[in-house]
Motif scaffolding. Structure first.
Motif, mmCIF file in Angstrom:
data_model
loop_
_atom_site.group_PDB
_atom_site.id
_atom_site.type_symbol
_atom_site.label_atom_id
_atom_site.label_comp_id
_atom_site.label_asym_id
_atom_site.label_seq_id
_atom_site.Cartn_x
_atom_site.Cartn_y
_atom_site.Cartn_z
ATOM 1 N N LEU B 6 -60.593 -1.004 4.422
ATOM 2 C CA LEU B 6 -61.455 -1.840 3.577
ATOM 3 C C LEU B 6 -60.683 -2.967 2.904
ATOM 4 O O LEU B 6 -59.523 -2.799 2.501
ATOM 5 C CB LEU B 6 -62.094 -0.982 2.477
ATOM 6 N N ASP B 9 -62.153 -6.009 -2.011
ATOM 7 C CA ASP B 9 -63.548 -6.217 -2.423
ATOM 8 C C ASP B 9 -64.437 -5.078 -1.936
ATOM 9 O O ASP B 9 -65.280 -4.562 -2.674
ATOM 10 C CB ASP B 9 -64.080 -7.528 -1.822
ATOM 11 N N GLU B 10 -64.253 -4.706 -0.676
ATOM 12 C CA GLU B 10 -65.116 -3.673 -0.088
ATOM 13 C C GLU B 10 -64.836 -2.304 -0.698
ATOM 14 O O GLU B 10 -65.747 -1.485 -0.851
ATOM 15 C CB GLU B 10 -64.908 -3.625 1.429
ATOM 16 N N ALA B 13 -66.815 -2.099 -3.761
ATOM 17 C CA ALA B 13 -68.237 -1.917 -3.465
ATOM 18 C C ALA B 13 -68.525 -0.478 -3.044
ATOM 19 O O ALA B 13 -69.449 0.164 -3.549
ATOM 20 C CB ALA B 13 -68.661 -2.885 -2.360
ATOM 21 N N GLN B 14 -67.693 0.050 -2.128
ATOM 22 C CA GLN B 14 -67.914 1.411 -1.648
ATOM 23 C C GLN B 14 -67.748 2.409 -2.804
ATOM 24 O O GLN B 14 -68.509 3.372 -2.931
ATOM 25 C CB GLN B 14 -66.927 1.742 -0.513
ATOM 26 N N GLU B 34 -67.411 -10.708 -1.155
ATOM 27 C CA GLU B 34 -67.544 -9.574 -0.239
ATOM 28 C C GLU B 34 -67.920 -8.289 -0.964
ATOM 29 O O GLU B 34 -68.274 -7.303 -0.303
ATOM 30 C CB GLU B 34 -66.247 -9.373 0.552
ATOM 31 N N TYR B 38 -71.025 -6.392 0.801
ATOM 32 C CA TYR B 38 -70.831 -5.051 1.355
ATOM 33 C C TYR B 38 -71.999 -4.143 0.956
ATOM 34 O O TYR B 38 -72.517 -3.386 1.778
ATOM 35 C CB TYR B 38 -69.506 -4.481 0.852
ATOM 36 N N SER B 42 -74.804 -2.253 3.327
ATOM 37 C CA SER B 42 -74.532 -0.819 3.434
ATOM 38 C C SER B 42 -75.802 0.001 3.667
ATOM 39 O O SER B 42 -76.772 -0.077 2.905
ATOM 40 C CB SER B 42 -73.824 -0.341 2.154
ATOM 41 N N ARG B 172 -56.963 -5.986 3.669
ATOM 42 C CA ARG B 172 -57.484 -4.697 4.117
ATOM 43 C C ARG B 172 -56.421 -3.627 4.104
ATOM 44 O O ARG B 172 -55.272 -3.891 4.461
ATOM 45 C CB ARG B 172 -57.891 -4.814 5.586
#
Ligand SMILES: Cc1ncc(C[n+]2csc(CCOP(=O)(O)OP(=O)(O)O)c2C)c(N)n1
Ligand code: SF4
Lengths: 191, 536
Positions: B6, B9-10, B13-14, B34, B38, B42, B172
Motif C-alpha cells: 500500500l 495514503d492507502e 485509508a485501509q 489517494e 482508496y 473499496s 508503497r
C-alpha cells in the motif's frame, strides 16, 4: 539480494507498471519492497521517476541515496541521464533510444547517445522501433523491461511469472503480447 | 501473515476502514488524494456502507466530518497542507467544541513543493489547536496510528491530526492489517447538547478543559510507544528524528546507529524524553521533515544551551525535502555520489496535454487581449496554471484557490480595467462563488473565465461539484444573463470565440465567459471504459 532501481521517463509513459512487475517478482520471493512514485503535477508530461528498492532485509528509506542505484531503467534517453548522480559506479543504465520531444529545446540526440554510451554498463535499445516491428506500440515498456531483466537479479521464469500475474485479468492475448515484447528485449544484443 | 502493498495514503485509508470509520470527507489535493480515492474504490467500504464524499472544498469537508463526529460516529477528513488553511476555522474551533465520535484530520504536506504553492508544515496547526499530532515514519505506522488516533480522540473527546509528507503518501510498502475489523459506532449525540455551541460562556469553559488536558496528552505521547528512546553507545551526539526522517538516519547506519536516538511520531513533544536525551549527550542533532519545529523549541530564542544542530544552523538545508544523502552529510559521513548530470540535459516542465481545452481558450484570450496592455490576467490553481509558461504565457497570477476573481476585483478597483480572472470549474465551486458575489454586488469591471472541463483535472480527474451547474450558479448570483457566454474551445471556433470575448471586454461590468469542453484525459478514460464494457 538487494537492488535499488530508478525508473525514469516522461509523465504518462507508464513507468509505474514497470515498477509493479519488478515489485511482484520481488514479493513472490518474499522480499521487502519500497516503491516511491510520482503523482500530481509532473504527471502532465513532465519528467517523472520512481525509486524501487527491493531487498531480503528490511528497508528504511523510501528514497535511494545518491551513488547507490544498481540500475537506471529509462523509457526515454535524455531522462536516463537526469538520474546519473544516483547510479553507483558499477550500475547499469538501460535506456530506450526513442526520444519523447515535448519541449522546444530538446538537445541533440547524438550528444545524448554519446553520454549514455560513455557509461561503462549500458544498454541503449530502440524499443519503439522493435515494438513497431511487431505492430504493438503499447508494449515499449515491456521491451525495455526485457532488456533490463538480465541485470535485475531474477531468473527469467520469475520475471515471466510476474508478467503473467500482472496481466492475467486482461486475458490470454494481452499476456502473450507482453511476454513476446519482454522476450524481444531480453534477447536484444547491443552491438 | 498477509501483507498488503500500500501507498502511505492507502494504508491510512485501509486503516480507517478497519478501525470503524463511518464517513470520509475530502477535497482532492496532492499528496492526499489517494486516501479518499482508496475508500471510494473499496469494496469493503461499500459493504460497510461507509460514506465517502468529495466536497466542494476543505472547509465544507471539515465541517461535515465534525458533524459526523457530533452524531457519535467516526469520521476522517483529508486534505493537502494548504487545504488546512481553507479549513482552519472549523479545525481550530473543533478543538474547542471537542469531538464526540472519533475524529481524524489528515493533512499531507509537500516539502520541496513537488505540486504545491508552498511547503508549510501542518504540525504547527496541530500545536495551534492544541490537539494530538501524529507523524508516521512508514506505511505500517501510518496504518497502526489511525486506530490509535481514533481511540485517543474518543478517550479525550478531541480531534486528532495525522500529518504525512509526500514521500510517505506516495511510497508503497508491505502493510500488515489488524485481524479484526472494528464495528462502527452507533448514532449517539453528545451527553451535553450544548457542547458544540461556542457561545463565549461555553467556549471559555471548553477551552479551559482543552488546556487542562495538555498534560495528559503529553503523558500519552510518552507512553504510547510512538515516541521511542533508542539508547546508543556514543553520547557525543544525541539525535531527534521526526516522522520519516528516522528512515533517512537509519539508512546511513545499516548496522545500528552509535548515537542515542529519540524517534518522534506523536505530539505534544514528550518533554521528559527530550530532557533525557539532552542531559545525556553533548550535542543534539534534530532531523525533521518540514519546518524546524522541534529544533526551534529546543534551541530557544537565545540558544544558550548545548549546541543544537539542524535546519537552523545549516547542518541541514533550511528548505526542501530531506533525503538519505543530505542526512549523511549532516552526520559527517562520506556520502556516495554518482556522475554529475550532463549539461545537455534540459528541464522538462509539465505541460498541457495535446488537445487540452485550456489551450484553445488561452489562444483565444491572448488574441482578444492583443490590443490591451499586459499583466491583467489573474488566474488560479489547476491544470490551466500551466498557461503561465511559454509558449502561452497567458496568465499573471496564481496565489490560492479562488484568488483569481477576488484579485481581479481588487485590481479593477485600483483602475486596471478590464481585469480578467481565469478559474477552473472545480476551483470556482471550491471558493470562487463568494468572490463572484463581491463582483456582482459592486458591479466591478471584471471578465471571469470559468474553464469548464467537467472535472478536477489537476489531481487526477475527480468529479467537479460545478458539473452542469455553472450557468445557473452565475445567474443565481446575479450576473446578467446576456453576459454569461458559453463557448466551445476548439480550434475551428477560434474566430468566433475571440469575437465573443472582445464583445465582453467592451462591456463595463461583470461578465462570465464559460469555455466548456471535456478534459482530454477523462474523455479518453471514459471512452476506454465504455469500450471495455462493450467488448466484455
Ligand atoms: C486549498 C487547495 N486545495 C487543493 C489544492 C489542490 N488542487 C490544485 S488544482 C486543483 C484542481 C483544480 O481543478 P479545476 O479548477 O477544475 O481545474 P483543472 O485542473 O480541471 O483544469 C486542486 C484540487 C490546492 N492547491 N489548494
Ligand atoms: S489533464 Fe485535462 S485539463 Fe489537464 S492538461 Fe490534460 S487535457 Fe488539459
Amino acid at each position: 539480494m538487494k537492488k535499488d532501481i530508478i525508473l525514469a521517463g516522461v509523465g504518462g509513459q507508464g513507468i509505474i507498471s514497470l515498477a509493479a512487475i519488478i515489485g511482484l517478482a520481488a514479493l513472490n520471493k518474499g522480499m521487502y519492497l519500497k516503491q516511491s512514485e510520482v503523482h500530481g503535477m509532473s504527471q502532465r508530461g513532465g519528467d517523472v521517476m520512481s525509486n524501487l528498492r527491493i531487498s531480503d532485509n528490511p528497508i528504511y528509506s523510501d528514497l535511494i541515496p545518491c551513488g547507490q542505484a544498481d540500475l537506471i531503467i529509462s523509457l526515454e534517453p535524455m531522462e536516463s541521464l537526469r538520474y546519473l548522480p544516483y547510479l553507483n559506479p558499477h550500475g547499469w543504465l538501460i535506456a530506450n533510444k526513442a526520444p519523447y520531444v515535448n519541449i522546444p529545446n530538446y538537445p541533440n540526440l547524438d550528444d545524448i547517445y554519446k553520454e549514455i554510451t560513455r557509461i561503462e554498463k549500458h544498454v541503449l535499445i530502440p524499443a519503439d522501433e522493435l515494438a513497431k516491428e511487431i505492430g504493438n506500440e503499447k508494449v515499449v515498456n515491456m521491451i525495455v523491461l526485457g532488456a533490463s531483466a538480465p541485470h535485475l537479479g531474477f531468473g527469467k521464469e520469475e520475471m515471466l511469472d510476474a508478467i503473467r500475474q500482472m496481466f492475467k485479468n486482461k486475458g490470454e492475448d494481452v499476456v502473450n503480447q507482453n511476454i513476446q515484447a519482454f522476450e524481444i528485449g531480453y534477447n536484444f544484443k547491443q552491438n | 501473515m498477509n501483507k498488503l502493498l500500500l501507498l502511505g495514503d492507502e494504508a491510512i485509508a485501509q486503516a480507517a476502514i478497519d478501525a470503524g470509520l463511518s464517513g470520509i470527507y475530502a477535497y482532492p489535493g496532492t499528496p492526499s488524494t489517494e486516501i479518499p480515492e482508496y475508500v471510494h474504490a473499496s469494496k469493503q467500504a461499500k459493504e460497510l456502507n461507509i460514506v465517502a464524499s468529495w466536497c466542494a472544498n476543505e472547509k465544507t469537508a471539515m465541517e461535515a466530518a465534525i458533524g459526523m463526529s457530533y452524531a457519535g460516529k467516526r469520521a476522517m477528513v483529508t486534505m493537502k497542507h494548504v487545504g488546512l488553511n481553507v479549513a482552519a476555522d472549523g479545525f481550530i474551533n473543533a478543538s474547542i467544541t471537542g469531538a464526540n465520535g472519533g475524529l481524524i484530520v489528515v493533512a499531507a504536506d509537500d516539502p520541496s513543493m513537488h505540486s504545491s504553492q508552498n511547503e508549510q508544515d501542518s504540525r504547527f496547526y496541530g500545536y495551534f489547536a492544541m490537539i494530538p499530532v501524529f507523524e508516521p515514519a512508514n506505511q505500517q505506522e501510518a496504518y497502526d496510528m489511525v486506530h490509535y488516533a481514533f481511540d485517543l480522540s474518543e478517550k479525550y473527546g478531541l480531534p486528532t491530526l495525522i500529518r504525512i509528507t509526500t514521500r510517505l503518501a506516495h511510497s508503497r510498502s508491505g502493510v500488515i492489517r489488524k485481524e479484526q475489523v472494528r464495528p462502527q459506532n452507533s448514532l449517539k449525540l453528545p451527553e451535553d447538547l450544548r457542547q458544540f455551541v461556542l457561545l463565549p460562556v461555553i467556549a471559555r469553559r471548553n477551552y479551559k478543559k482543552l488546556l487542562s488536558l495538555q498534560d495528559k496528552l503529553e503523558f500519552e505521547a510518552e507512553n504510547s510507544g510512538y515516541n521511542q528512546y533508542i539508547e546508543g553507545t556514543n553520547h557525543s551526539l544525541g539525535i531527534i528524528t521526526c516522522g520519516i526522517a528516522y528512515n533517512y538516519l537509519m539508512e546511513n547506519y545499516p548496522n545500528g546507529c552509535p548515537y542515542p536516538i529519540l524517534k518522534i511520531g506523536q505530539h505534544p513533544i514528550p518533554k521528559k524524553m527530550v530532557k533525557k536525551l539532552y542531559d545525556s549527550c553533548h550535542e543534539i542533532l534534530v532531523i525533521e521533515e518540514g519546518y524546524p519545529l522541534i529544533e526551534d523549541h529546543l534551541k530557544g530564542m537565545l540558544n544558550l544551551g548545548k549546541p543544537v544542530h539542524g535546519r537552523l544552523d545549516g547542518t541541514l538545508p533550511r528548505d526542501g525535502e530531506l533525503n538519505p544523502t543530505l542526512v549523511a552529510k549532516a552526520l559527517g559521513l562520506p556520502a556516495t555520489m554518482g556522475l554529475p548530470i550532463p549539461n545537455i540535459v534540459t528541464p522538462r516542465p509539465p505541460v498541457l496535454c495535446k488537445g487540452c481545452p485550456h489551450n484553445d481558450t488561452y489562444l483565444a484570450l491572448n488574441e482578444a487581449l492583443k490590443n490591451y496592455s499586459k499583466g491583467r490576467v489573474f488566474s488560479d490553481i489547476g491544470c490551466y496554471t500551466l498557461g503561465a509558461l511559454p509558449p502561452l504565457e497567458s496568465i499573471n497570477t496564481c496565489v490560492d484557490m479562488g484568488a483569481s476573481i477576488t484579485m481581479a476585483k481588487g485590481a479593477a478597483d485600483a483602475g486596471l480595467t478590464p481585469a480578467i480572472a481565469v478559474i477552473g470549474d472545480s476551483t470556482f465551486t471550491h471558493s470562487g462563488i463568494t468572490g463572484l458575489v463581491d463582483c456582482v454586488v459592486h458591479n466591478s469591471n471584471v471578465k471571469i473565465f470559468i474553464l469548464d472541463n467537467f472535472t478536477t483535472a489537476m489531481t487526477g480527474g475527480q468529479p467537479s461539484s460545478a458539473y452542469n451547474r455553472l450557468v445557473d450558479i452565475c445567474k443565481g448570483v446575479g450576473v446578467p444573463e446576456e453576459h454569461i457566454r458559453v463557448l466551445k474551445p476548439l480550434p475551428k471556433n477560434h474566430e468566433e470565440n475571440v469575437k465573443a470575448i472582445q464583445e465582453e471586454l467592451a462591456y463595463n461590468g461583470v461578465s462570465v465567459i464559460i469555455p466548456q469542453r471535456e478534459c482530454i484525459v477523462t474523455l479518453n478514460k471514459r471512452m476506454r471504459e465504455k469500450f471495455k464494457k462493450q467488448t466484455v
